[in-house]
Design a protein around this motif. Structure first.
Motif, PDB file in Angstrom:
ATOM      1  N   MET A  30       0.814  -1.223   0.000  1.00 44.00           N
ATOM      2  CA  MET A  30       0.000   0.000   0.000  1.00 44.00           C
ATOM      3  C   MET A  30       0.843   1.267   0.000  1.00 44.00           C
ATOM      4  N   GLY A  31       1.979   1.264   0.703  1.00 43.38           N
ATOM      5  CA  GLY A  31       2.826   2.458   0.736  1.00 43.38           C
ATOM      6  C   GLY A  31       3.301   2.855  -0.649  1.00 43.38           C
ATOM      7  N   ARG A  32       3.723   1.874  -1.430  1.00 46.04           N
ATOM      8  CA  ARG A  32       4.175   2.161  -2.801  1.00 46.04           C
ATOM      9  C   ARG A  32       2.991   2.468  -3.700  1.00 46.04           C
ATOM     10  N   LEU A  33       1.903   1.744  -3.539  1.00 47.52           N
ATOM     11  CA  LEU A  33       0.726   1.953  -4.381  1.00 47.52           C
ATOM     12  C   LEU A  33       0.175   3.365  -4.201  1.00 47.52           C
ATOM     13  N   GLY A  34       0.161   3.834  -2.966  1.00 47.91           N
ATOM     14  CA  GLY A  34      -0.360   5.168  -2.691  1.00 47.91           C
ATOM     15  C   GLY A  34       0.415   6.272  -3.382  1.00 47.91           C
ATOM     16  N   LEU A  35       1.705   6.045  -3.631  1.00 48.71           N
ATOM     17  CA  LEU A  35       2.511   7.055  -4.322  1.00 48.71           C
ATOM     18  C   LEU A  35       1.936   7.399  -5.694  1.00 48.71           C
ATOM     19  N   PHE A  36       1.335   6.425  -6.344  1.00 48.33           N
ATOM     20  CA  PHE A  36       0.850   6.653  -7.705  1.00 48.33           C
ATOM     21  C   PHE A  36      -0.346   7.603  -7.744  1.00 48.33           C
ATOM     22  N   LEU A  37      -1.026   7.794  -6.618  1.00 49.24           N
ATOM     23  CA  LEU A  37      -2.114   8.775  -6.577  1.00 49.24           C
ATOM     24  C   LEU A  37      -1.591  10.181  -6.856  1.00 49.24           C
ATOM     25  N   TYR A  38      -0.337  10.426  -6.496  1.00 51.26           N
ATOM     26  CA  TYR A  38       0.243  11.742  -6.736  1.00 51.26           C
ATOM     27  C   TYR A  38       0.359  12.054  -8.236  1.00 51.26           C
ATOM     28  N   LEU A  39       0.287  11.041  -9.074  1.00 49.47           N
ATOM     29  CA  LEU A  39       0.407  11.265 -10.517  1.00 49.47           C
ATOM     30  C   LEU A  39      -0.880  11.806 -11.142  1.00 49.47           C
ATOM     31  N   ILE A  40      -1.976  11.831 -10.393  1.00 49.05           N
ATOM     32  CA  ILE A  40      -3.247  12.340 -10.937  1.00 49.05           C
ATOM     33  C   ILE A  40      -3.122  13.795 -11.398  1.00 49.05           C
ATOM     34  N   PRO A  41      -2.549  14.714 -10.605  1.00 53.81           N
ATOM     35  CA  PRO A  41      -2.426  16.084 -11.108  1.00 53.81           C
ATOM     36  C   PRO A  41      -1.545  16.198 -12.355  1.00 53.81           C
ATOM     37  N   VAL A  42      -0.473  15.387 -12.426  1.00 58.05           N
ATOM     38  CA  VAL A  42       0.400  15.413 -13.602  1.00 58.05           C
ATOM     39  C   VAL A  42      -0.383  14.959 -14.830  1.00 58.05           C
ATOM     40  N   THR A  43      -1.140  13.869 -14.670  1.00 58.66           N
ATOM     41  CA  THR A  43      -1.963  13.371 -15.775  1.00 58.66           C
ATOM     42  C   THR A  43      -2.999  14.409 -16.184  1.00 58.66           C
ATOM     43  N   SER A  44      -3.596  15.081 -15.210  1.00 62.27           N
ATOM     44  CA  SER A  44      -4.592  16.114 -15.511  1.00 62.27           C
ATOM     45  C   SER A  44      -3.967  17.277 -16.268  1.00 62.27           C
TER      46      SER A  44
END
Length: 195
Positions: free
Chosen positions: A127-141
């Motif tokens: 989960m710790g590593r998986l949660g990091l990918f949520l930070y990519l949402i603004p970049v994708t947006s």
């Protein structure tokens, strides 16, 4: 809730990525009082809800699989949303047939596919590593806004996006591998050579 420990590189990467998110989202802060505060509270509430979702669904995914959990969540959530929305919509607010088809397509593409992929990743990543990918949402947006809507990202948004990418790469351990010097290959000694 979860007793998993967070590695130092994940914590540092998350902190840097969070600073990047703050830079991209707080850039529009107008200081106009209540609207900004309500909007920021909703963003933070959404982040907290998604983090809670990720932690609470981990045991469900291990028992029922990613498709079973995604299907159950979308069925329950969709049903509750209809029940809540119907009284608020009124009789004249129902969408026409074309809009209904578009909404179904959006639901399948953005909700079902997103939940399936996220839950599948939750089966394989901590989960710790998986949660990091949520930070990519603004970049994708930012990228999608520029490509599909013709939006011009500001310098602060670009800098925030760079911080996010740096933070995620540190959290994933990739930045360390880039900066580490390669070790020389061991030299084989032949029999009879001195030590």
């Amino acid at each position: 809730i979860s007793r998993a420990t967070v590695k130092a590189n994940v914590a540092m990467g998350a902190a840097i990525a969070f600073a990047g998110v703050a830079l991209t989202t707080c850039e529009g802060w107008t200081g106009q009082g209540r609207n900004d505060l309500v909007g920021m509270a909703m963003i933070l509430g959404g982040c907290a809800a998604w983090g809670l979702y990720a932690v609470l669904t981990a045991p469900l995914i291990s028992r029922h699989g990613s498709a079973g959990v995604a299907g159950g969540i979308l069925t329950i959530g969709g049903g509750l949303l209809v029940v809540i929305s119907v009284p608020a919509m009124g009789p004249g607010a129902w969408p026409g047939p074309l809009t209904t088809v578009e909404l179904i397509g959006m639901g399948l593409a953005s909700a079902l596919l997103a939940f399936l992929l996220w839950n599948k990743a939750a089966e394989t990543l901590p989960m710790g590593r998986l949660g990091l990918f949520l930070y990519l949402i603004p970049v994708t947006s930012l990228i999608c806004g520029a490509l599909f809507l013709g939006e011009q990202p500001s310098l602060a948004s670009i800098a925030g996006g760079a911080l996010i990418l740096l933070g995620v790469s540190i959290g994933e351990g990739r930045a360390r591998r880039l900066w580490r010097r390669p070790r020389p290959a061991p030299v084989e000694r032949r029999a009879g050579e001195g030590a």
